[in-house]
Scaffold this active site. Structure first.
Site, PDB file in Angstrom:
ATOM      1  N   GLY A 281       1.675  -3.813 -12.687  1.00  0.00           N
ATOM      2  CA  GLY A 281       2.294  -3.337 -12.093  1.00  0.00           C
ATOM      3  C   GLY A 281       2.473  -2.121 -11.483  1.00  0.00           C
ATOM      4  O   GLY A 281       2.931  -1.804 -10.604  1.00  0.00           O
TER       5      GLY A 281
ATOM      6  N   GLU B 270      -1.734  -6.261 -17.741  1.00  0.00           N
ATOM      7  CA  GLU B 270      -1.988  -7.389 -16.578  1.00  0.00           C
ATOM      8  C   GLU B 270      -2.162  -7.267 -15.367  1.00  0.00           C
ATOM      9  O   GLU B 270      -1.035  -7.470 -14.256  1.00  0.00           O
ATOM     10  CB  GLU B 270      -0.878  -7.960 -16.297  1.00  0.00           C
ATOM     11  CG  GLU B 270      -0.700  -8.892 -18.225  1.00  0.00           C
ATOM     12  CD  GLU B 270       0.428  -9.471 -18.976  1.00  0.00           C
ATOM     13  OE1 GLU B 270       1.715  -9.831 -18.092  1.00  0.00           O
ATOM     14  OE2 GLU B 270      -0.202 -10.334 -19.207  1.00  0.00           O
ATOM     15  N   PRO B 271      -2.707  -6.471 -14.230  1.00  0.00           N
ATOM     16  CA  PRO B 271      -3.049  -5.283 -13.694  1.00  0.00           C
ATOM     17  C   PRO B 271      -3.450  -6.853 -12.468  1.00  0.00           C
ATOM     18  O   PRO B 271      -4.514  -7.290 -12.547  1.00  0.00           O
ATOM     19  CB  PRO B 271      -3.797  -4.342 -13.697  1.00  0.00           C
ATOM     20  CG  PRO B 271      -4.484  -4.699 -14.288  1.00  0.00           C
ATOM     21  CD  PRO B 271      -4.089  -5.305 -15.353  1.00  0.00           C
ATOM     22  N   GLY B 272      -2.669  -6.779 -10.752  1.00  0.00           N
ATOM     23  CA  GLY B 272      -2.832  -8.026 -10.003  1.00  0.00           C
ATOM     24  C   GLY B 272      -3.300  -6.862  -8.918  1.00  0.00           C
ATOM     25  O   GLY B 272      -4.420  -6.808  -8.287  1.00  0.00           O
ATOM     26  N   ARG B 273      -2.057  -6.585  -8.316  1.00  0.00           N
ATOM     27  CA  ARG B 273      -2.281  -5.842  -6.736  1.00  0.00           C
ATOM     28  C   ARG B 273      -2.600  -4.918  -6.560  1.00  0.00           C
ATOM     29  O   ARG B 273      -3.883  -4.245  -5.744  1.00  0.00           O
ATOM     30  CB  ARG B 273      -0.474  -4.960  -6.455  1.00  0.00           C
ATOM     31  CG  ARG B 273      -0.279  -5.039  -5.097  1.00  0.00           C
ATOM     32  CD  ARG B 273       0.872  -3.662  -5.093  1.00  0.00           C
ATOM     33  NE  ARG B 273       2.111  -4.763  -5.744  1.00  0.00           N
ATOM     34  CZ  ARG B 273       2.433  -5.229  -4.797  1.00  0.00           C
ATOM     35  NH1 ARG B 273       2.432  -5.594  -3.661  1.00  0.00           N
ATOM     36  NH2 ARG B 273       3.782  -6.399  -5.572  1.00  0.00           N
TER      37      ARG B 273
ATOM     38  N   ARG C 274       4.460 -11.334   3.098  1.00  0.00           N
ATOM     39  CA  ARG C 274       4.917  -9.677   2.904  1.00  0.00           C
ATOM     40  C   ARG C 274       5.607  -8.878   4.019  1.00  0.00           C
ATOM     41  O   ARG C 274       7.278  -8.527   2.882  1.00  0.00           O
ATOM     42  CB  ARG C 274       3.805  -8.384   2.067  1.00  0.00           C
ATOM     43  CG  ARG C 274       3.031  -9.012   0.885  1.00  0.00           C
ATOM     44  CD  ARG C 274       1.680  -8.117   0.910  1.00  0.00           C
ATOM     45  NE  ARG C 274       2.694  -7.391  -0.204  1.00  0.00           N
ATOM     46  CZ  ARG C 274       2.774  -5.978   0.104  1.00  0.00           C
ATOM     47  NH1 ARG C 274       2.759  -5.448   0.823  1.00  0.00           N
ATOM     48  NH2 ARG C 274       3.595  -4.843  -0.761  1.00  0.00           N
TER      49      ARG C 274
ATOM     50  N   CYS D 234       7.431 -19.564  15.352  1.00  0.00           N
ATOM     51  CA  CYS D 234       8.958 -19.219  16.232  1.00  0.00           C
ATOM     52  C   CYS D 234      10.032 -18.385  15.282  1.00  0.00           C
ATOM     53  O   CYS D 234      10.829 -18.877  14.682  1.00  0.00           O
ATOM     54  CB  CYS D 234       9.087 -20.100  16.507  1.00  0.00           C
ATOM     55  SG  CYS D 234       8.103 -20.952  17.997  1.00  0.00           S
TER      56      CYS D 234
ATOM     57  N   TYR E 212      -1.598 -10.419  -2.888  1.00  0.00           N
ATOM     58  CA  TYR E 212      -0.412 -11.347  -2.491  1.00  0.00           C
ATOM     59  C   TYR E 212      -0.109 -11.467  -0.751  1.00  0.00           C
ATOM     60  O   TYR E 212       0.757 -11.392   0.197  1.00  0.00           O
ATOM     61  CB  TYR E 212       1.103 -11.294  -2.802  1.00  0.00           C
ATOM     62  CG  TYR E 212       1.112 -10.240  -4.377  1.00  0.00           C
ATOM     63  CD1 TYR E 212       1.582 -11.456  -5.618  1.00  0.00           C
ATOM     64  CD2 TYR E 212       0.894  -8.478  -5.106  1.00  0.00           C
ATOM     65  CE1 TYR E 212       1.053 -11.118  -7.312  1.00  0.00           C
ATOM     66  CE2 TYR E 212       1.020  -8.744  -6.340  1.00  0.00           C
ATOM     67  CZ  TYR E 212       0.963  -9.568  -6.689  1.00  0.00           C
ATOM     68  OH  TYR E 212       1.443  -9.088  -8.517  1.00  0.00           O
TER      69      TYR E 212
END
Ligand SMILES: *Cc1c(COP(=O)(O)O)cnc(C)c1O
Length: 424
Positions: free
Chosen positions: A239, A275-278, A314, A346, A375
């Site tokens: 997070g 648990e870092p992702g970003r 995003r 569109c 992401y």
């Protein structure tokens, strides 16, 4: 800091000019920097130095096997949220003993898959799930290692769609009910309690919500130990946010986050998982795109790109800001034009930015969306039958296509026409 810098007037990924990648692979394309991925992983690993720990990369942020293999070589574990991610992590060479299985809706098939292949732990989010894991474990002759994810009812102060630690969110068991759920876990024959888990949200830009959550985790750990549970592992989730805009906003650094972990839970003697992702993948990737047209509208100029919302959702989904920079370095004195930067899909939602001041651009020019590594590609789709955006990994002066752009034939041949439509 990342490794996408101007050199001799041209934006590079490490030592490779992005122009060269665009010429070789076409656009749009995601481009990742190995050095940035490695640097970010190490920042976390070093922040926890001296504590027994495992950094489990939240692979939902960017899950190409080449990215996983890059991190796994440095000793990363993986946080997976589906059977597909589990299989992908294993295919990338990550052993089961370094895979944490998270997610609110694990199916019995996914549980059986992970038990058979080996898993470090399941992070359990409900009592029905706990019962299912026990049942599947007993049937297969296993005891499943679990932590219970508690919902600490803490406001992460982030975008509503990525806040997960308030009582109204679907995640975890309410912290007020944790003791009952642990008592239940201790009674179940297929369950081995190994610790406690929390994850309060994504893109957090302050440490205070983590501090509030981890203090609750520390107190609960003592209580649960008093109840006789062997809480030896604390999974503190991911997070930590990244700078998206101009790098002026400066979210907390992994080092300070590590200090906070020591201060709040360091005395408990637990093995720490994060648990870092970003933060690992976000600034390690850009989306490379080409201007198709510059269109004069009523009192505005549209920059129509060959990238669209299906490639990078995003902005449409989270109102996210991405810095957009020309690949040819603009003259510092160049004027600025306010562009509405849009894709060809569109939908009016296919808008990346409104009235964004950029140097004057022309059809054919290349631009890069910064901070698009997390992401980004993983949320891409083939909406409008636009081929799934390819991915490229750079290391020093090399680049490799790590996921090729599918051809129209490959896309179309996935459809099957049923028998009754084939008849005259
Ligand atoms: C999404 C998620 C993460 C990663 O969050 P980031 O903001 O990308 O660091 C970690 N753990 C769980 C359980 C998640 O759902």
């Amino acid at each position: 800091m990342d490794h996408f810098l101007y050199r001799n007037g041209a934006l590079h990924a490490e030592d490779v000019p992005l122009e060269e990648i665009a010429a070789a692979v076409g656009t749009p394309a995601y481009v990742y920097s190995t050095a940035t991925l490695e640097r970010h992983f190490r920042l976390f690993d070093e922040a926890l130095e001296g504590l027994p720990h495992l950094v489990c990369y939240a692979m939902k942020a960017a899950s190409n096997q080449a990215i996983l293999a890059t991190l796994a070589r440095l000793g990363a574990g993986m946080d997976v949220v589906s059977g597909g991610e589990y299989a992908r992590a294993r295919a990338a060479g990550v052993p089961g003993s370094r895979i944490v299985f998270a997610g609110v809706g694990k199916t019995e098939a996914e549980i059986a898959q992970a038990l058979a292949g080996g898993v470090r732990q399941f992070n359990v989010e409900s009592e029905p799930e706990l019962a299912a894991i026990s049942r599947v474990a007993v049937a297969g002759g296993h005891r499943a290692p679990v932590t219970i994810r508690v919902n600490p009812d803490v406001d992460a102060r982030t975008h509503a769609k990525i806040a997960t630690g308030k009582s109204e969110n679907k995640f975890g068991v309410p912290i007020s009910r944790a003791r009952e759920v642990y008592a239940e876990a201790a009674r179940l024959p297929g369950i081995e309690v190994v610790g406690l888990d929390v994850h309060i949200g994504s893109q957090l830009t302050e440490l205070a919500p983590f501090e509030a959550a981890y203090r609750k985790v520390a107190a609960l750990t003592e209580t649960l130990r008093g109840d006789g549970h062997d809480i030896r592992r604390l999974d503190l989730g991911g997070g930590l946010g990244i700078p998206y805009r101009n790098v002026n906003d400066a979210p907390p650094l992994p080092f300070d986050y590590g200090a906070l972990i020591r201060r709040t839970v360091g005395h408990l003697g637990c093995e720490i998982e994060i648990e870092p992702g970003r933060l690992i993948a976000g600034n390690a990737g850009i989306l490379l795109s080409r201007v198709i047209y510059v269109k004069a509208g009523e009192g505005r100029q549209f920059l129509i790109l060959d990238a669209a919302m299906n490639d990078l959702i995003r902005p449409a989904m989270y109102d996210a800001w991405h810095d957009i920079v020309p690949v040819v370095e603009p003259d510092p004195g160049a004027p600025r034009v306010d562009y509405d930067v849009v894709g060809p899909v569109c939908e009016s939602g296919d808008t990346f930015a409104r009235a964004r001041p950029l140097p004057p651009l022309r059809a054919g020019d290349l631009v890069a969306f910064r901070s698009a590594g997390a992401y980004g590609a993983v949320m891409a789709s083939e909406y409008n039958t636009r081929p799934l955006v390819p991915e490229v990994l750079v290391k020093d002066d090399h680049h490799a296509v790590i996921r090729a752009r599918p051809t129209f034939d490959e896309i179309i041949s996935r459809d099957t026409i049923p028998e009754w439509l084939r008849q005259e």
